[in-house]
Design a protein around this motif. Structure first.
Motif, short mmCIF file in Angstrom:
data_model
loop_
_atom_site.label_atom_id
_atom_site.label_comp_id
_atom_site.label_asym_id
_atom_site.label_seq_id
_atom_site.Cartn_x
_atom_site.Cartn_y
_atom_site.Cartn_z
N TYR A 44 0.78 -1.20 -0.15
CA TYR A 44 0.02 0.07 0.06
C TYR A 44 0.82 1.26 0.05
O TYR A 44 0.27 2.43 -0.57
N TRP A 45 2.06 1.11 0.51
CA TRP A 45 2.84 2.47 1.02
C TRP A 45 3.08 3.24 -0.17
O TRP A 45 3.07 4.47 -0.30
N THR A 46 3.60 2.73 -1.32
CA THR A 46 3.84 3.46 -2.49
C THR A 46 2.75 3.69 -3.45
O THR A 46 2.77 4.80 -4.22
N GLN A 47 1.75 3.13 -3.08
CA GLN A 47 0.30 3.35 -3.91
C GLN A 47 -0.45 4.66 -3.31
O GLN A 47 -0.81 5.26 -4.10
N PHE A 48 -0.46 4.63 -2.01
CA PHE A 48 -1.44 5.60 -1.50
C PHE A 48 -0.34 6.62 -0.47
O PHE A 48 -0.11 6.11 0.54
N ASP A 49 -0.11 7.68 -1.00
CA ASP A 49 0.60 8.77 -0.22
C ASP A 49 0.12 9.13 1.06
O ASP A 49 -1.01 9.37 1.11
N GLY A 50 0.98 9.01 1.94
CA GLY A 50 0.78 9.42 3.11
C GLY A 50 -0.03 8.40 4.13
O GLY A 50 -0.10 8.64 5.40
N LEU A 51 -0.30 7.36 3.71
CA LEU A 51 -1.32 6.29 4.32
C LEU A 51 -0.18 5.52 5.42
O LEU A 51 -0.69 5.55 6.75
N GLN A 52 0.85 5.05 5.09
CA GLN A 52 1.82 4.75 6.13
C GLN A 52 2.06 5.48 7.50
O GLN A 52 1.91 5.21 8.49
N ALA A 53 2.49 6.81 7.14
CA ALA A 53 2.53 7.92 8.08
C ALA A 53 1.32 8.23 8.97
O ALA A 53 1.35 8.14 10.15
N ARG A 54 0.13 8.06 8.20
CA ARG A 54 -1.02 8.58 9.00
C ARG A 54 -1.38 7.07 9.99
O ARG A 54 -1.63 7.47 11.04
N LEU A 55 -1.05 6.01 9.44
CA LEU A 55 -1.51 4.86 10.43
C LEU A 55 -0.34 4.64 11.57
O LEU A 55 -0.83 4.40 12.61
N GLU A 56 0.98 5.20 11.24
CA GLU A 56 1.96 5.00 12.31
C GLU A 56 1.76 6.07 13.54
O GLU A 56 1.85 6.04 14.36
N MET B 15 -9.27 8.27 -2.93
CA MET B 15 -10.65 7.88 -2.23
C MET B 15 -10.03 6.20 -1.63
O MET B 15 -10.46 6.12 -0.35
N THR B 16 -9.55 5.55 -2.33
CA THR B 16 -8.97 4.24 -1.62
C THR B 16 -8.17 4.38 -0.69
O THR B 16 -8.40 3.73 0.44
N GLY B 17 -7.25 5.30 -0.85
CA GLY B 17 -6.37 5.33 0.44
C GLY B 17 -7.01 5.94 1.47
O GLY B 17 -6.83 5.46 2.68
N GLU B 18 -8.16 6.77 1.54
CA GLU B 18 -8.75 7.46 2.78
C GLU B 18 -9.61 6.17 3.17
O GLU B 18 -9.58 5.89 4.34
N TRP B 19 -10.10 5.35 2.34
CA TRP B 19 -10.96 4.05 2.81
C TRP B 19 -9.96 3.23 3.70
O TRP B 19 -10.52 2.79 4.69
N LEU B 20 -8.77 3.01 3.12
CA LEU B 20 -7.91 2.18 3.89
C LEU B 20 -7.58 2.64 5.02
O LEU B 20 -7.10 1.63 6.15
N ALA B 21 -7.44 3.69 5.30
CA ALA B 21 -7.37 4.36 6.75
C ALA B 21 -8.35 4.07 7.73
O ALA B 21 -8.38 4.28 8.93
N TYR B 22 -9.67 3.89 7.14
CA TYR B 22 -10.85 3.28 8.04
C TYR B 22 -11.25 2.08 8.28
O TYR B 22 -12.29 1.70 8.55
N CYS B 23 -10.56 1.00 7.26
CA CYS B 23 -11.04 -0.33 7.12
C CYS B 23 -10.56 -1.23 8.31
O CYS B 23 -10.25 -2.41 7.93
N SER B 24 -10.52 -0.89 9.52
CA SER B 24 -9.66 -1.79 10.38
C SER B 24 -10.53 -3.05 10.64
O SER B 24 -9.89 -4.06 11.04
N ALA B 25 -11.88 -3.10 10.57
CA ALA B 25 -12.51 -4.07 10.70
C ALA B 25 -12.21 -5.34 9.55
O ALA B 25 -12.69 -6.21 9.80
N CYS B 26 -12.00 -4.95 8.55
CA CYS B 26 -11.77 -5.84 7.29
C CYS B 26 -11.02 -6.96 7.45
O CYS B 26 -11.59 -8.11 7.30
N PRO B 27 -9.77 -7.00 7.99
CA PRO B 27 -8.88 -8.22 8.37
C PRO B 27 -9.27 -9.02 9.44
O PRO B 27 -8.78 -10.21 9.71
N VAL B 28 -10.09 -8.47 10.50
CA VAL B 28 -10.41 -9.39 11.68
C VAL B 28 -11.00 -10.56 11.45
O VAL B 28 -10.48 -11.33 12.21
N PRO B 29 -12.00 -10.70 10.61
CA PRO B 29 -12.40 -12.13 10.54
C PRO B 29 -11.38 -13.00 9.91
O PRO B 29 -11.10 -14.42 10.43
#
Length: 499
Positions: free
Chosen positions: A36-48, A141-155
């Motif tokens: 994800y990190w190279t695809q979505f600018d700022g996502l890694q830093a945001r999650l960290e 939009m996808t990068g923004e969604w990924l910052a909110y999708c914590s529930a996705c991998p839990v199952p």
């Protein structure tokens, strides 16, 4: 996070509870997907940043956190498992920040081999859908969604844990402004802290069982295997020997402490107060020398009618005031050699709610309450008002002498806890939530309280007895059933709640 019950505030009491040569060590890591990190600018830093915020909020006095950051590849997961082992963590909190492969989780937890709490925490209550849909950039939009999708991998993670026979527990909610989620997290931390205290506790057992109480006899190996810690066999002679070295000055200082701490009744003699003071000072030294965190005792002695009491009898008939001071300072002491119940007392005390030694006294069907208390030491830090000291002439028909304490537990919510040994060789925690209420008690020089239960006195007694506990239990202030259930899960023992 402060829970919704009153924590004990006595400085020395809390200081003693918090002291531990082996502080609780929390492991913390977040998960993500390196692609994800190279695809979505700022996502890694945001999650960290979210992970750093979580770590800061989880900080507690006397607790160490090992934060390994974002784990985003299987290789990093393998390394993290080794790092957590090297850090000797007691429990792991897994923060699911976004979608991640379960292969970035299993190697961590499998090698660490400690309980794991899955934190499914969204950064905010909800996306701003209008703003999101007007971004006009699908990648953004996808990068923004990924910052909110914590529930996705839990199952996916839960499935792998289940198939790997790895116990796990979940907290679902929001990272901030979510009292429900953070109360849950706080309870897990507190339960882990108490489990850690029990794992390193040194329990002294001094004297012998009171003959005939078959329900009291305990499997010490089972207790060591379940709770951890060490059980130290203590000779009464050791305490008596220490007692002989107590100076007159120390005795007078302890008598002054008694006067400050207790409501000493007029019929208490100076000689008995000084005898109790000598023993109290000796008890403190014994606990310090053996580094004890709790103590179970009983000793009567045969005596010699022509020569008077033996030194051990003199010692053990004057322990109640000293044992009450120890109990209030975070070293719970149980009479009648009640190992199971001193374990319950230590658990309650470690949660900061007291844990006074008690048993049924009588039932009051008029007021629908159960009267409960016990002779011997009481947890004076949770007393309603100042604890009285009275001369003691009998112990429930057993030969007795010396001074004893008379107190009621603070009025308000209470929790009862019993450590139960089952027929199949297991430990269970039996508990009930009720209320300590005002009203007449038996003024016989013992701890004594009136307890009301939501299912009524009659049903409470029937239900409690049906699980086969010993006749003693520990009483603490506040309702802490949720925390006790979490402790049971961490220890791998069943928790039964009567009400």
């Amino acid at each position: 996070m402060q829970a919704n019950f009153d924590m004990l505030s006595t400085d020395s009491f809390n200081a003693n509870r918090s002291s531990n040569s082996f502080p609780l060590k929390l492991g913390l890591f977040g998960i993500g997907l390196e692609a994800y990190w190279t695809q979505f600018d700022g996502l890694q830093a945001r999650l960290e940043g979210y992970l750093g915020e979580l770590s800061a909020t989880m900080q507690r006095p006397g607790i160490e956190i090992t934060n390994l950051g974002l784990i985003d590849t299987p290789e990093k997961a393998t390394l993290a498992g080794h790092q957590f082992r090297q850090a000797d963590v007691d429990i792991i909190f897994l923060y699911v920040t976004t979608y991640a492969l379960s292969s970035t989780v299993l190697p961590v937890v499998r090698r660490a081999k400690v309980p794991v709490i899955v934190l499914n925490l969204a950064p905010e209550p909800a996306l701003n859908y209008t703003w999101f849909n007007n971004l006009g950039d699908r990648t953004r939009m996808t990068g923004e969604w990924l910052a909110y999708c914590s529930a996705c991998p839990v199952p996916e993670i839960a499935s792998v844990f289940k198939r790997s026979n790895i116990p796990f527990y979940q907290v679902t909610g929001m990272l901030t402004n979510d009292p429900v989620a953070w109360t849950d997290i706080d309870e897990w931390i507190e339960a882990a802290r108490v489990a850690n205290i029990m794992a390193h506790n040194r329990l002294g057992v001094m004297g012998n069982y009171y003959g005939g109480m078959l329900d009291i006899y305990s499997n010490l190996t089972l207790h060591s295997a379940t709770f951890g810690g060490h059980i130290e066999m203590v000779e009464v002679d050791q305490l008596s020997a220490i007692r002989q070295d107590v100076t007159a000055e120390e005795i007078q200082q302890r008598v002054a402490l008694f006067a400050e701490t207790f409501d000493i009744q007029a019929d208490c003699t100076v000689a008995e107060l000084e005898r109790a003071a000598r023993t109290s000072v000796a008890l403190d030294r014994l606990v310090s020398e053996l580094n004890l965190g709790s103590l179970a005792y009983y000793y009567k002695g045969t005596g010699n009618p022509n020569a008077g009491p033996t030194p051990n009898e003199d010692t053990m008939s004057s322990v109640i005031l000293g044992n009450s001071l120890l109990t209030a300072r975070g070293v719970p002491v149980a009479g009648e050699y009640e190992v199971k119940n001193v374990q319950a007392m230590k658990i309650m005390d470690s949660f900061g709610v007291g844990g006074s030694f008690t048993e049924y006294y009588a039932m009051d069907f008029t007021d629908d309450v159960v009267l409960m208390g016990h002779d011997g030491p009481g947890h004076i830090a949770i007393a309603e008002g100042k604890t009285k000291v009275r001369p003691l002439y009998v112990y429930h028909g057993k030969v007795g002498s010396g001074l004893s304490v008379e107190m009621s537990v603070k009025h308000g919510p209470v929790t009862l806890l019993s450590v139960v040994e089952t027929v199949d060789g297991a430990i269970q925690l039996l508990m009930a939530e009720g209320e300590s209420i005002a009203g007449p008690i038996l003024e016989i020089g013992n701890t004594n309280s009136r307890y009301r239960f939501p299912i009524g006195a009659r049903q409470f007694v029937n239900d409690w007895n049906s699980h086969g506990p010993a006749h003693h239990c520990a009483v603490g202030v506040g309702h802490i059933g949720r925390r006790l259930k979490k402790l049971g899960q961490l220890l791998g023992v069943a928790v039964i709640q009567v009400c």
